[in-house]
Design a protein around this motif. Structure first.
Motif, PDB file in Angstrom:
ATOM      1  N   ILE A   8       0.837  -1.201   0.176  1.00  0.00           N
ATOM      2  CA  ILE A   8      -0.021  -0.156  -0.095  1.00  0.00           C
ATOM      3  C   ILE A   8       1.031   1.214  -0.050  1.00  0.00           C
ATOM      4  CG2 ILE A   8      -0.225  -0.010   2.613  1.00  0.00           C
ATOM      5  CD1 ILE A   8      -2.872   0.926   2.027  1.00  0.00           C
ATOM      6  N   THR A   9       0.529   2.202  -0.744  1.00  0.00           N
ATOM      7  CA  THR A   9       1.277   3.481  -1.069  1.00  0.00           C
ATOM      8  C   THR A   9       1.779   4.041   0.389  1.00  0.00           C
ATOM      9  OG1 THR A   9      -0.087   4.039  -3.075  1.00  0.00           O
ATOM     10  CG2 THR A   9       1.479   5.701  -2.118  1.00  0.00           C
ATOM     11  N   LEU A  10       0.925   4.505   1.400  1.00  0.00           N
ATOM     12  CA  LEU A  10       1.288   5.031   2.431  1.00  0.00           C
ATOM     13  C   LEU A  10       0.568   4.465   3.594  1.00  0.00           C
ATOM     14  CD1 LEU A  10       0.540   8.788   1.579  1.00  0.00           C
ATOM     15  CD2 LEU A  10       2.541   7.570   1.376  1.00  0.00           C
ATOM     16  N   SER A  11       1.250   4.622   4.926  1.00  0.00           N
ATOM     17  CA  SER A  11       0.822   4.016   6.015  1.00  0.00           C
ATOM     18  C   SER A  11       0.212   4.631   7.190  1.00  0.00           C
ATOM     19  CB  SER A  11       2.249   3.295   6.765  1.00  0.00           C
ATOM     20  OG  SER A  11       3.253   4.324   7.010  1.00  0.00           O
ATOM     21  N   GLU A  12      -0.130   5.773   6.629  1.00  0.00           N
ATOM     22  CA  GLU A  12      -0.833   6.755   7.461  1.00  0.00           C
ATOM     23  C   GLU A  12      -2.349   6.184   7.682  1.00  0.00           C
ATOM     24  OE1 GLU A  12      -2.133   9.505   3.806  1.00  0.00           O
ATOM     25  OE2 GLU A  12      -0.475  10.228   5.175  1.00  0.00           O
ATOM     26  N   VAL A  13      -3.008   6.512   8.723  1.00  0.00           N
ATOM     27  CA  VAL A  13      -4.298   6.290   8.850  1.00  0.00           C
ATOM     28  C   VAL A  13      -5.161   6.732   7.820  1.00  0.00           C
ATOM     29  CG1 VAL A  13      -4.900   8.291  10.466  1.00  0.00           C
ATOM     30  CG2 VAL A  13      -6.058   5.943  10.888  1.00  0.00           C
ATOM     31  N   GLY A  14      -6.140   5.906   7.427  1.00  0.00           N
ATOM     32  CA  GLY A  14      -7.238   6.071   6.335  1.00  0.00           C
ATOM     33  C   GLY A  14      -8.004   4.761   6.121  1.00  0.00           C
ATOM     34  N   GLY A  15      -8.881   4.948   5.177  1.00  0.00           N
ATOM     35  CA  GLY A  15      -9.641   3.966   4.848  1.00  0.00           C
ATOM     36  C   GLY A  15      -9.273   2.619   4.376  1.00  0.00           C
ATOM     37  N   SER A  16      -8.441   3.074   3.252  1.00  0.00           N
ATOM     38  CA  SER A  16      -7.664   1.865   2.673  1.00  0.00           C
ATOM     39  C   SER A  16      -6.785   0.948   3.672  1.00  0.00           C
ATOM     40  CB  SER A  16      -6.737   2.350   1.293  1.00  0.00           C
ATOM     41  OG  SER A  16      -6.025   3.411   1.703  1.00  0.00           O
ATOM     42  N   GLN A  17      -5.986   1.887   4.581  1.00  0.00           N
ATOM     43  CA  GLN A  17      -4.971   1.113   5.442  1.00  0.00           C
ATOM     44  C   GLN A  17      -5.887   0.371   6.518  1.00  0.00           C
ATOM     45  OE1 GLN A  17      -4.932   4.447   4.390  1.00  0.00           O
ATOM     46  NE2 GLN A  17      -3.027   4.512   3.700  1.00  0.00           N
TER      47      GLN A  17
END
Length: 335
Positions: A8-17
Motif C-alpha cells: 500500500i502506498t502510505l501507512s498513514e491512517v485512512g480507510g484503505s489502511q
C-alpha cells in the motif's frame, strides 16, 4: 505456506489502511506468510507491530522511503527498482496492491518478477481529470496496459467498477466487486450526560483524514450556518491531515471555537461515534468510506455527499440524506 506480498502506498491512517489491516489480521497465520511493504512512519505499521506481539508467524514489514503519493519520476523509478529487488529475493505466490501509486509500480514489478497472481484493489477513483490534469490520458493508458496482466481488479463500489470497466482499467473478466467492511464489534452504550440531555444539544460527528478529497472546511461552514439559524449543536471533527490548520483558522475566523472541536487522530472512533447523534461526511469523490460504515454500525443517521459508493450505503430519506454538490444550504437543511 502461501507467500503473500501486501503493498500500500502510505501507512498513514485512512480507510484503505484499515482495509489492508483487516485483511492481513484475519488471514490464518498457519496458511499465509505475509510481507507488508509501504512507506515508513504511519499508524498502519503501529497496528501491525502490535498484532505481531500476538502472532507466532510474524508479519514482515518492509518500508520504502522513496515512495510518494504524488507523481515523482525519480522517486517512482527508485521505488520500482526496489520493489523488483524485493520480489526477486522472495518467491511470492500472490501480490496484492492498494492505492494508485503502489497499484501501478507494484503490479509492474510483480509482472517483471513473474509473480503468478497479481491483485489490485482500487479504493476510489483517484485517477481522474481533476487530480491528474493534462497527464490524465497518459496515466489512463498506463492503467489500461497494467490491467491486462492483473489477475483481478477489485472495486469497492458498483459505481467505481462501472467506470473502471468503461475506461478499460479492468475488463468484465477480471473486475470484481468487494465492498469494504468492518468488524461487528460491540458498540458501547453512550455515557449519560445530564447537562447535555437537559439542553438537548445534538453532537454531529465528522470522521476523515483531513485532506483531499474530503472537505472538512465545508462541514465547518455548514455548522456555522446552523448555529446562526439558532440550531445549537456541537461539531466533532475526528482526524488529522494537511487541512488541519486551515480548519483551525476557519473555526477561529467564524468565532465558533465553543461549538466545533478538532480532536485529531483517535483510536477510539467507535466510542466517540457512540456519543454522537448525527454523522456527516462531505467529499469531492469517494470509494466506499469506512467512516460511514462505522457510523451506521453505531446506528447514526448520515448526511453525506452523493458521490462514489456512498449512495450504495445510504438510502436517501430513510437512513440519511445525500447532498448533491457542495451545497451549504442543502447540507444545513438535511442536518
Amino acid at each position: 505456506m502461501i507467500r503473500l506480498l501486501m503493498g500500500i502506498t502510505l501507512s498513514e491512517v485512512g480507510g484503505s489502511q484499515k482495509v489492508v489491516y483487516g485483511i492481513i489480521s484475519n488471514l490464518p497465520e498457519q496458511v499465509y506468510d505475509i510481507t507488508l511493504v509501504t512507506s515508513p512512519d504511519g499508524e498502519l505499521l503501529d497496528w501491525v507491530r502490535e498484532l505481531n506481539q500476538h502472532r507466532t508467524n510474524k508479519i514482515k514489514i518492509i518500508t520504502l522511503n522513496s515512495i510518494r503519493r504524488n507523481l515523482s519520476p525519480i522517486y517512482d523509478l527508485i521505488t520500482l527498482v526496489r520493489l523488483i529487488r524485493l520480489m526477486k529475493k522472495s518467491d511470492y505466490n500472490i501480490a496484492h496492491f492498494h492505492n494508485s501509486k503502489m497499484g501501478t509500480l507494484g503490479r509492474i514489478a510483480a509482472k517483471i518478477c513473474g509473480v503468478p497472481r497479481i491483485y489490485y484493489t482500487m479504493h476510489g477513483l483517484n485517477l481522474n481529470i481533476n487530480t491528474t490534469g493534462r497527464i490524465y490520458p497518459i496515466l489512463s493508458l498506463i492503467e489500461k496496459m497494467i490491467a491486462r496482466f492483473t489477475t483481478k481488479v477489485a472495486f469497492v463500489s458498483k459505481y467505481d467498477m462501472a467506470i473502471g470497466i468503461r475506461n478499460g482499467w479492468a475488463s468484465e473478466a477480471n473486475a470484481c466487486l468487494i465492498y469494504n467492511g468492518i468488524s461487528e464489534a460491540a458498540v458501547p452504550e453512550p455515557p449519560q450526560n445530564p447537562t447535555k440531555a437537559t439542553e438537548h444539544v445534538p453532537i454531529i460527528a465528522f470522521v476523515a483524514r483531513l485532506a483531499e478529497p474530503k472537505v472538512p472546511e465545508f462541514a465547518i461552514r455548514v455548522s456555522d450556518k446552523l448555529l446562526s439559524a439558532g440550531y445549537h449543536h456541537e461539531l466533532m471533527i475526528i482526524g488529522d491531515g494537511p487541512k488541519m490548520e486551515e480548519c483551525r483558522s476557519l473555526i477561529r475566523s467564524l468565532g465558533i471555537e465553543e461549538y466545533v472541536s478538532l480532536l485529531g487522530k483517535r483510536r477510539n472512533v467507535i466510542e466517540l461515534l457512540s456519543e454522537a447523534d448525527i454523522f456527516c461526511l462531505f467529499s469531492r469523490w469517494e470509494g466506499l468510506p469506512i467512516s460511514v460504515l462505522e457510523a451506521m454500525l453505531c446506528e447514526l443517521p448520515v448526511v453525506a455527499s452523493d458521490v462514489g459508493g456512498i449512495p450504495e450505503l445510504i438510502e436517501h430519506g430513510k437512513t440519511g440524506y445525500l447532498v448533491t454538490g457542495l451545497n451549504e444550504d442543502l447540507a444545513a437543511e438535511y442536518l
